[in-house]
Structure formats: C-alpha cells, structure tokens
Design a protein around this motif. Structure first.
Motif, PDB file in Angstrom:
ATOM      1  N   HIS A   1      -3.273   5.286 -15.867  1.00  9.82           N
ATOM      2  CA  HIS A   1      -2.272   5.572 -14.828  1.00  9.82           C
ATOM      3  C   HIS A   1      -0.926   5.034 -15.300  1.00  9.82           C
ATOM      4  CE1 HIS A   1      -4.789   6.763 -11.205  1.00  9.82           C
ATOM      5  NE2 HIS A   1      -5.690   6.500 -12.144  1.00  9.82           N
TER       6      HIS A   1
ATOM      7  N   ASN B   1      10.858   3.997  -4.869  1.00 13.13           N
ATOM      8  CA  ASN B   1       9.888   4.517  -3.902  1.00 13.13           C
ATOM      9  C   ASN B   1      10.336   4.128  -2.491  1.00 13.13           C
ATOM     10  OD1 ASN B   1       7.643   5.019  -2.246  1.00 13.13           O
ATOM     11  ND2 ASN B   1       6.173   4.425  -3.832  1.00 13.13           N
TER      12      ASN B   1
ATOM     13  N   GLY C   1       0.006   7.112  -9.791  1.00  6.80           N
ATOM     14  CA  GLY C   1      -0.775   6.708  -8.636  1.00  6.80           C
ATOM     15  C   GLY C   1      -1.180   5.242  -8.687  1.00  6.80           C
ATOM     16  N   THR C   2      -1.410   4.661  -7.514  1.00  8.68           N
ATOM     17  CA  THR C   2      -1.795   3.249  -7.424  1.00  8.68           C
ATOM     18  C   THR C   2      -3.288   3.069  -7.159  1.00  8.68           C
ATOM     19  OG1 THR C   2      -1.230   3.284  -5.063  1.00  8.68           O
ATOM     20  CG2 THR C   2       0.480   2.548  -6.597  1.00  8.68           C
ATOM     21  N   ASN C   3      -4.025   4.157  -7.046  1.00 13.08           N
ATOM     22  CA  ASN C   3      -5.473   4.056  -6.805  1.00 13.08           C
ATOM     23  C   ASN C   3      -6.205   4.209  -8.140  1.00 13.08           C
ATOM     24  OD1 ASN C   3      -7.976   3.916  -5.615  1.00 13.08           O
ATOM     25  ND2 ASN C   3      -7.950   6.020  -4.848  1.00 13.08           N
TER      26      ASN C   3
ATOM     27  N   GLU D   1       0.834  -1.200   0.000  1.00 13.33           N
ATOM     28  CA  GLU D   1       0.000   0.000   0.000  1.00 13.33           C
ATOM     29  C   GLU D   1       0.872   1.254   0.000  1.00 13.33           C
ATOM     30  OE1 GLU D   1      -3.680   0.727   0.192  1.00 13.33           O
ATOM     31  OE2 GLU D   1      -3.247  -1.034  -1.025  1.00 13.33           O
ATOM     32  N   THR D   2       1.133   1.777  -1.168  1.00 13.77           N
ATOM     33  CA  THR D   2       1.847   3.041  -1.316  1.00 13.77           C
ATOM     34  C   THR D   2       1.028   3.950  -2.225  1.00 13.77           C
ATOM     35  OG1 THR D   2       3.100   2.164  -3.205  1.00 13.77           O
ATOM     36  CG2 THR D   2       4.120   1.964  -1.027  1.00 13.77           C
ATOM     37  N   ASP D   3       1.260   5.227  -2.131  1.00 10.03           N
ATOM     38  CA  ASP D   3       0.495   6.178  -2.943  1.00 10.03           C
ATOM     39  C   ASP D   3       0.886   6.119  -4.420  1.00 10.03           C
ATOM     40  OD1 ASP D   3      -0.889   7.100  -0.716  1.00 10.03           O
ATOM     41  OD2 ASP D   3       0.582   8.677  -0.302  1.00 10.03           O
ATOM     42  N   THR D   4       2.158   5.806  -4.673  1.00  8.10           N
ATOM     43  CA  THR D   4       2.646   5.790  -6.055  1.00  8.10           C
ATOM     44  C   THR D   4       3.341   4.464  -6.342  1.00  8.10           C
ATOM     45  OG1 THR D   4       4.717   6.855  -5.365  1.00  8.10           O
ATOM     46  CG2 THR D   4       2.935   8.293  -6.146  1.00  8.10           C
TER      47      THR D   4
END
Length: 497
Positions: free
Chosen positions: A45, A61, A34-36, A24-27
């Motif tokens: 993305h 990262n 982004g990962t969302n 779970e990371t933002d990028t």
C-alpha cells in the motif's frame, strides 16, 4: 534510612504524555493509498508520495482535518484562524523522505482539557495541543530476542507510512502511572465515540511519556510546578508504548529505576528510552533530542489552512459522560450499570436498541451482565454480533415470556448462538429446552419429595440448603427446563401444606 534514600523518597513523580492516535480515514493523509492493510503483504500500500520519491507532491486529506476538529470540539480546545504544516527533519529507516510532515508552531488546536476519574476523584488533565502529522513506516526487529537492542536485523514495512496521526500533547499533570492509564482509557473512549479512532487496530495508539522526579519542595500546594524546576530535573522520554496497561507498567518501571538512581546519588540522564514489553524494562536508545535538532521549516508544498470557520460547523455526537448521565436519568440505571453500558459507543447503541423493546432494567441486565460477559470471555466485541441483534432480542423475549428458563437462555442458548452462529429457536429445538408444562413440574416435585425423605425432614427442622437440594432434584428431572421460581413455590406449597 540514608540521607540519599530519604531525598529520593521526597521526590514527586511528574509525567507528561505525547499520545499518537491513528485517525480512521479511508486513505492516507497526503496520498490516495488505502489505510486498510492489516492482512496485506508488506509494502503493498505505497505510492511515490508516501515513499517520498522525487517529484511526488502531497495533497491533504480533508477527512483527517475533520477528525482533528471533532477532537478539538470534544476537549473544548482553542482552534486558530489559520494553521499550517512543517517539515520535521530526522533520519531513520521508517521515514522514507527523511523528514516528517507535521505541525510545529501552529497546531490544529491548543489549550484543551479532559476530565478523568482517578480513583474516587475527578481531575481535569490539561491538553497543551493536538496536531496532525503523517505516521512513519513500521519496523520489525528480528533475530536474537527480537528486542530493539538485541535484534540481528530489522525489516521495514512502509504500508503504515502516511497514515494520518493525531498527536495529543498533555501538560505534565500526572503524578503516577495509574493516572496515565486512567487518562488513556478516557481518551480512547472519547475518540471512539467521535468515530475517528479504532482501538482494535494494531498500533493504532502509541504513547511517548516524559517522566521526571522533581523535589517535593518545588511543587506548589495546588500541584503546579515552575518551568525552572522541571528543567532542572532531567527527564527521560519512554517511547514505543502501545497500550494502556503497557503505559502503566513502563512508567512504574521507570519510576523505580529513577528512584534507585537517586538513592545511589546518581544523576538522571536526559535521554530517550525504549520500552521492551517482552522483558518489562526500559532500555536506553539515545540522548534526548532538543527542538533545534529537528530543524523545522514550513512545508512548501501545502498551503496555509483556514480552519476556524470549519471548526464552528463541526458536529459531534453525545459524548460518554453526557450519555452516561442521560442513561441514569432516562432509564433509571445505577452508576455502575450506566458506566458499563456506555463503555463504548457501540455498546451504548446496542443497549438503547434493546431498551426500546424491553424494560430498561431487563435490557441492562441482559446486555451489561450477560452478553458483555460472554463476549469478553471469547475476546469478542459488540461489533462482532451487531448483525445478530434480532436473534438476541428473540432470546430475551423467549426468556421473559417463560418459554425458556433464564438459566438455559444464558448458559446454553446464548453460548451456542455465539459459538455456532445459530438462531435461538434452532438451539432450543436441538437441545429440547422448551419450557416444561406445570403438570410435569408438579409430578417432578412429588417424586422429589417421595424419594428424598431425609431432605424433607431437614426442611421441616429448618436446615439451610434442604429446599435448594430439592429444587435441584426437580430441575435435574426436568432437564433444567422448569422455571426455578415456580419449582421453589410448588415445593414450599407441598412441604408446608
């Protein structure tokens, strides 16, 4: 029984896992995408780096490294002074660079272990290594039955390409599919406590399982197996397993398939097989690759990482086993209640907030039995109602002070709160569920006795169920708002007086 059948039955199941978990990371791990992206358009993305375009360079990262070191601490693994990345070369549509940046002979950590409860026993599953890598894109097989071997065409979505993965490789310590399912449940629990993994995300956990049937005489009394025996027993790798239950089903199928082959005196081919969940079968994909086929070499665009000092500074939260034991000691909970209330970190946090306001046993009953049961029925998680914590506390308070019956609180108010997002007082007012006064209850008791002489006679002759019948009459007359315990006592006083 034939000699071949007897020989097949004497073979022991040996399984080792490669578990891939999305961190779970933002990028993404090597770029700023982004990962969302779960609700976004395919391939929206992406950037030159995660698409592998010429001239694009990776930048590591830091959050992904921190997440990996948290797991290393949790499983008591050895962290080296230095680690580095490599290129793993293979050609597949979901890998835009035609190589994967991963870690080869210098993983982030090695020689860890995870204690798992298997039936009534606790066993330590050895974890050989855990390393970081980038996720490939995702393939969507379409047409035909939708299976990998029958699809008419395949779409490729690169949104997932570059999402940070932790690959966790176990020793071949499993002796049955049910043990694999127990391990995956425990691993998921630990990862969620570390706040580095979200099991609710689609595709966040994927399992490749290596399975062999080894002659029983090659297994030592302590369960260990010599490397030569494992090598001699050709193994199959079952890929694309995406759930705990799916892992158990896929491996159960594969055990049966291999046992049947041995009974027919057939050789187990060393191959990679795909788990087709829709049909419940494994399907041959290709011959099993060997290490040399991937042509590993050091990733030239990423420097060597100094990680030992950073690992020593990593702090992790109280893990599920420790929290479970503390709940038993601090709150006096049973083992079953403590296990249920520590099933996820979010549930444990929610319970402790409720236990700060009420008796721990009362809080445990409301959270473990009532709330979690209603959430499971609705396929909801505790995180879906965290913003309604004050309303839940108010409901427990109303029930505990007798302003509403526990039955109505659980079966009417809580359900309306979850289904309609209402506050407890609003539901009580709408449904007219305020507690009935004692005078009204006494009148209802007198009426029930007068109108049901047969039940009264049955009560005096010791007939089981007569009192419960009368209690039901009173509860019906009061719209269920009377306290059942009070009704029961008033009826006994009148009938025995």
């Amino acid at each position: 029984m034939t000699a071949h059948a007897a020989a097949a039955r004497e073979h022991a199941v040996v399984i080792g896992l490669e578990v891939h978990v999305q961190l779970e990371t933002d990028t993404k791990i090597f770029c700023g995408c982004g990962t969302n992206f779960e609700d976004d358009e395919p391939n929206s993305h992406t950037c030159p780096t995660c698409l592998g375009l010429p001239g694009a360079l990776p930048v590591l990262n830091e959050a992904a490294v921190e997440a990996g070191l948290k797991l290393a601490t949790a499983i008591d693994a050895d962290v080296p002074d230095e680690t580095r990345f490599h290129r793993k070369n293979y050609y597949y549509p979901d890998l835009p660079k035609n190589f994967q940046i991963t870690q080869y002979d210098s993983p982030l950590c090695e020689n860890g272990a995870l204690t798992v409860a298997i039936e009534d026993d606790e066993r330590e599953i050895a974890i050989e290594r855990a390393h970081l890598e980038e996720d490939p894109g995702s393939l969507q097989h379409a047409g035909g039955s939708g299976g990998i071997d029958t699809a008419e065409y395949t779409r490729v979505d690169y949104n997932r390409a570059g999402v940070p993965l932790m690959e966790i490789v176990t020793e071949p310590d499993f002796r049955g599919p049910e043990e694999v399912r127990a391990f995956l449940a425990k691993l998921t629990e630990v990862l969620e406590y570390l706040d580095v993994f979200d099991s609710s995300r689609d595709g966040s956990l994927r399992v490749d399982a290596n399975i062999s049937l080894v002659p029983g005489e090659d297994i030592e009394a302590d369960g260990t197996i010599e490397t030569e025996a494992l090598t001699a027993a050709n193994r199959t790798e079952v890929k694309n397993i995406s759930s705990h239950k799916g892992a158990e089903k896929a491996l159960a199928y594969e055990v049966t398939r291999q046992r049947n082959a041995l009974q027919r005196d057939r050789t187990i081919e060393q191959e990679t097989r795909h788990w087709d969940e829709s049909r419940g079968v494994t399907v041959s994909m290709r011959s099993k690759e060997e290490e040399k086929d991937y042509r590993y070499f050091a990733e030239p665009d990423l420097p060597v990482l100094q990680v030992a000092d950073r690992a020593e500074a990593v702090e992790i939260p109280e893990l599920p086993d420790a929290r479970r034991e503390r709940f038993r000691e601090e709150y006096g909970l049973s083992q079953a209640a403590a296990r249920k209330l520590t099933s996820t970190r979010a549930v444990a946090d929610f319970y402790e907030r409720v236990a700060d306001r009420f008796d721990p046993d009362v809080a445990a009953s409301w959270v473990a039995d009532t709330l979690l049961g209603e959430l499971n029925y609705r396929d909801m998680r505790i995180g879906d109602v965290e913003d309604r914590f004050d309303g839940f506390v108010r409901l427990v308070e109303l029930a505990e002070t007798g302003e509403i019956t526990e039955k109505n609180a659980e079966e009417v108010v809580l359900r309306a709160m979850l289904d309609e997002d209402l506050g407890p007082d609003d539901v009580i007012e709408r449904e007219g569920l305020g507690a009935t006064g004692e005078d009204e209850i006494e009148r209802a008791v007198a009426t029930a006795i007068d109108e049901n002489p047969g039940a009264v006679e049955d009560y005096h002759t010791g007939e089981d169920g007569a009192l419960n019948f009368l209690v039901g009459q009173v509860m019906g007359a009061t719209g269920g708002s009377a306290d059942p315990g009070t009704v029961n006592q008033l009826l006994r006083d009148e009938l025995d007086g």
